[in-house]
Design a protein around this motif. Structure first.
Motif, short mmCIF file in Angstrom:
data_model
loop_
_atom_site.label_atom_id
_atom_site.label_comp_id
_atom_site.label_asym_id
_atom_site.label_seq_id
_atom_site.Cartn_x
_atom_site.Cartn_y
_atom_site.Cartn_z
N GLY A 237 -11.19 12.30 -6.95
CA GLY A 237 -9.88 13.30 -7.09
C GLY A 237 -10.38 14.75 -7.45
N ASP A 238 -11.51 14.75 -8.19
CA ASP A 238 -11.65 16.00 -8.73
C ASP A 238 -12.50 16.81 -7.35
OD1 ASP A 238 -11.16 16.02 -11.35
OD2 ASP A 238 -13.12 15.19 -12.10
N ARG A 239 -12.84 16.27 -6.48
CA ARG A 239 -13.36 16.83 -5.46
C ARG A 239 -12.64 17.02 -4.26
NH1 ARG A 239 -17.25 13.91 -8.14
NH2 ARG A 239 -19.33 14.86 -8.13
N ILE A 240 -11.60 16.09 -3.79
CA ILE A 240 -11.02 15.95 -2.41
C ILE A 240 -9.68 16.05 -2.77
CG2 ILE A 240 -12.63 14.42 -1.58
CD1 ILE A 240 -10.46 12.20 -1.54
N GLY A 241 -9.06 15.93 -3.56
CA GLY A 241 -7.74 16.33 -4.33
C GLY A 241 -7.03 15.15 -4.85
N HIS A 242 -6.46 15.39 -6.01
CA HIS A 242 -5.95 14.16 -7.11
C HIS A 242 -4.61 13.53 -6.37
CE1 HIS A 242 -8.08 16.95 -9.60
NE2 HIS A 242 -8.61 15.62 -10.22
N PHE A 243 -3.66 14.55 -5.50
CA PHE A 243 -2.67 13.77 -4.81
C PHE A 243 -3.18 12.71 -3.67
CE2 PHE A 243 0.15 17.11 -6.84
CZ PHE A 243 0.86 16.24 -7.38
N SER A 244 -4.05 13.26 -2.89
CA SER A 244 -4.54 12.42 -1.89
C SER A 244 -5.12 10.93 -2.54
CB SER A 244 -5.63 12.89 -1.34
OG SER A 244 -5.03 14.24 -0.53
N MET A 245 -5.63 11.15 -3.46
CA MET A 245 -6.06 9.77 -4.19
C MET A 245 -4.88 8.84 -4.77
SD MET A 245 -9.26 9.48 -3.66
CE MET A 245 -9.76 7.92 -4.79
N LEU A 246 -4.14 9.70 -5.26
CA LEU A 246 -2.88 9.20 -6.07
C LEU A 246 -2.07 8.17 -4.94
CD1 LEU A 246 -0.71 8.53 -8.20
CD2 LEU A 246 0.22 10.52 -7.49
N LEU A 247 -1.82 8.78 -3.60
CA LEU A 247 -1.22 8.17 -2.49
C LEU A 247 -2.22 7.01 -2.16
CD1 LEU A 247 0.03 11.08 -0.48
CD2 LEU A 247 1.31 9.48 -2.12
N PHE A 248 -3.47 7.12 -1.97
CA PHE A 248 -4.20 5.96 -1.49
C PHE A 248 -4.27 4.82 -2.62
CE2 PHE A 248 -8.73 3.97 -1.98
CZ PHE A 248 -8.68 3.40 -0.59
N GLY A 249 -4.32 5.15 -3.80
CA GLY A 249 -4.14 4.04 -4.68
C GLY A 249 -2.71 3.54 -4.96
N LEU A 250 -1.79 3.99 -4.36
CA LEU A 250 -0.53 3.31 -4.45
C LEU A 250 -0.32 2.41 -3.17
CD1 LEU A 250 2.11 6.29 -5.47
CD2 LEU A 250 1.46 4.31 -6.72
N THR A 251 -1.13 2.82 -2.20
CA THR A 251 -1.00 2.34 -0.85
C THR A 251 -1.93 1.02 -1.34
OG1 THR A 251 -0.96 3.96 0.53
CG2 THR A 251 -1.90 2.16 1.47
N LEU A 252 -3.28 1.07 -1.96
CA LEU A 252 -3.80 -0.16 -2.42
C LEU A 252 -3.11 -1.05 -3.14
CD1 LEU A 252 -7.42 1.10 -3.52
CD2 LEU A 252 -6.70 -0.46 -1.63
N THR A 253 -2.37 -0.65 -4.43
CA THR A 253 -1.49 -1.46 -5.15
C THR A 253 -0.64 -2.42 -4.24
OG1 THR A 253 -1.66 0.13 -6.70
CG2 THR A 253 0.05 -1.43 -7.02
N ALA A 254 0.20 -1.86 -3.30
CA ALA A 254 1.05 -2.38 -2.37
C ALA A 254 0.18 -3.45 -1.54
CB ALA A 254 1.90 -1.41 -1.51
N ALA A 255 -0.79 -3.20 -0.91
CA ALA A 255 -1.73 -4.03 -0.25
C ALA A 255 -1.96 -5.26 -1.04
CB ALA A 255 -2.82 -3.33 0.49
N GLY A 256 -2.24 -4.99 -2.32
CA GLY A 256 -2.74 -6.09 -3.04
C GLY A 256 -1.56 -7.06 -3.34
N SER A 257 -0.32 -6.51 -3.79
CA SER A 257 0.50 -7.28 -4.00
C SER A 257 1.05 -8.20 -2.85
CB SER A 257 2.02 -6.35 -4.38
OG SER A 257 3.30 -7.12 -4.57
N ALA A 258 0.95 -7.61 -1.58
CA ALA A 258 1.44 -8.38 -0.50
C ALA A 258 0.47 -9.59 -0.38
CB ALA A 258 1.22 -7.42 0.71
N LEU A 259 -0.90 -9.30 -0.52
CA LEU A 259 -1.90 -10.11 -0.13
C LEU A 259 -1.54 -11.82 -1.29
CD1 LEU A 259 -5.22 -8.26 -0.05
CD2 LEU A 259 -4.40 -10.11 1.63
N THR A 260 -0.90 -11.26 -2.38
CA THR A 260 -0.69 -12.56 -3.29
C THR A 260 0.32 -13.39 -2.53
OG1 THR A 260 1.08 -11.30 -4.49
CG2 THR A 260 -1.19 -11.35 -5.07
N LEU A 261 1.14 -13.13 -1.47
CA LEU A 261 1.91 -13.99 -0.93
C LEU A 261 1.22 -15.16 -0.22
CD1 LEU A 261 4.17 -11.32 1.06
CD2 LEU A 261 4.90 -13.06 -0.76
N SER A 262 -0.14 -14.89 0.15
CA SER A 262 -0.98 -16.06 0.67
C SER A 262 -0.63 -17.30 -0.42
CB SER A 262 -2.23 -15.92 0.86
OG SER A 262 -3.11 -17.02 1.15
N ALA A 263 -0.91 -18.55 0.38
CA ALA A 263 -0.90 -19.89 -0.46
C ALA A 263 -2.16 -20.23 -0.95
CB ALA A 263 -0.34 -21.15 0.32
#
Length: 412
Positions: free
Chosen positions: A291-317
């Motif tokens: 974030g210090d290099r490419i922009g903190h808001f870009s990394m924030l949006l990326f992190g939230l996207t990862l969080t959502a993807a992980g939550s969706a993955l837990t739907l698997s049995a």
């Protein structure tokens, strides 16, 4: 002396007071803040793997058992506001030291609670004691660390919170498996006490903090209202509320899902799943550096996207997919948290402790309210409802981050 020369001289003089990377004081401060994060979160979240045990032993529902965590985070949220004001007169270092020692001793007391109501009272008091650490720690970092390296240092502190959250959960689960839950909490309290003593021995005194004698409620009210009037900050506070609420909801009810058929995990196996917090430690540090290099808001949006993807993955049995989902969720959440908390320090004008306290207030209110509300979705329609609930919250967090990014640019 020309005005411009006076400004340059003032800036250079101010820079000499920062803790610079590579110095002994910087290393001691980094380790001390790591210990504070470790102690705070190991004590706070030590009960999370015990929720199914509490539900059975005290004959309470899953949502009621979650109160042992939600009450702590709720009272912590309340205490954070008070702590920010107290630290202006008492000092950052003193308040954090008292808080860590008090919370460790209360954890020891929890092991001797004779009934469910007393356990909840002690956990509420513990949360209130811990309120002196999170917002004040971020204010200390924002005031004392060279701004050019603040992202990396904030990432290290958040990494400490991740390591503490992991250790508290894993060690408590293992101790409870072999010793029962009371000795488990006793041992966690002793570990927290040792970490508090290490923090006190290592943390350098504040050099940029200006003590305000007495208590001026008007000053504190103006400071908080000033940060709420900042166009971008309220949306970052919303990110904290929504992301933390989603994260805690998944962790609160994963245990109930995995100890039941067809998985039937024991306490040790359930606790070992929490070692995925190691990915959170790495993600927090990497997120701050990138974030210090490419922009903190870009990394924030990326992190939230990862969080959502992980939550969706837990739907698997499939258990491996569930664990992978928790890994991705954890990495994304801690990346988001380290970036968002750093952005609050950057965008706040003065009284950074007050800005941090509002961020942490939203963070822990989200943990308390949303974490308990998730129990209703679990009881109503099982895991699919829990995940749907968290995905809606994370979508709102993503929108809030986008709005904060736009308003921060307009403001600049």
């Amino acid at each position: 002396m020309p005005p411009s020369a006076h400004v340059v001289k003032t800036v250079l003089t101010a820079e000499k007071h920062y803790l610079m990377r590579g110095t002994g004081a910087y290393r001691r401060a980094s380790l001390a803040l790591f210990l504070s994060g470790f102690s705070t979160f190991s004590l706070l979240y030590s009960v999370q793997p015990l929720l199914p045990i509490f539900s059975q032993e005290f004959s309470v529902s899953p949502a009621e058992s979650s109160l042992s965590l939600s009450l702590s985070t709720g009272f912590l949220a309340l205490a954070i506001v008070c702590a920010a004001a107290l630290s202006e007169g008492l000092g950052r270092r003193s308040l954090m030291s008292i808080s860590l020692l008090g919370a460790a001793l209360l954890t020891v007391a929890t092991a001797f609670a004779s009934n469910w109501q007393l356990l909840l009272v002690i956990r509420a008091l513990q949360g209130f004691a811990l309120g002196g650490v999170p917002a004040v720690a971020m204010a200390y970092l924002a005031e004392e660390i060279d701004p050019r390296g603040l992202g990396a240092t904030m990432g290290l502190y958040v990494g400490g919170t991740a390591f503490g959250g992991m250790s508290g959960r894993v060690l408590t689960a293992i101790f409870a498996e072999y010793l029962s839950w009371r000795p488990a909490l006793l041992l966690i309290g002793v570990i927290g006490l040792a970490a508090a003593l290490g923090f006190i021995a290592l943390l350098p005194p504040s050099r940029n903090f200006v003590r305000r004698p007495g208590f001026d409620p008007c000053f504190h009210a103006r400071a908080w209202l000033g940060h709420l009037a900042n166009p971008a900050l309220p949306f970052l506070f919303a990110v904290a509320f929504l992301a933390m609420g989603s994260f805690v909801t998944i962790y609160n009810y994963t245990g109930f899902r995995l100890v039941a058929p067809p998985y039937g995990l024991n306490q040790t196996e359930l606790g070992l799943i929490f070692t995925v917090y190691l990915f959170g430690i790495a993600a927090a540090s990497i997120g701050g550096l990138v974030g210090d290099r490419i922009g903190h808001f870009s990394m924030l949006l990326f992190g939230l996207t990862l969080t959502a993807a992980g939550s969706a993955l837990t739907l698997s049995a499939a258990l491996p997919s569930i664990i992978l989902g928790i890994v991705v969720l954890t990495a994304g959440f801690f990346m988001s948290h380290s970036i968002a908390s750093g952005l609050v320090g950057r965008l706040a004008h003065g009284t950074k402790g007050h800005a941090s306290s509002l961020y942490m207030l939203a963070y822990y209110v989200g943990s308390s309210l949303v974490g308990s509300a998730g129990g209703w979705f679990w009881a109503t329609d099982g895991w699919a409802a829990v995940v749907t609930f968290t995905l809606v919250l994370l979508a709102l967090a993503f929108i809030s981050a986008c709005v904060a990014q736009r308003l921060a640019r307009i403001k600049a």
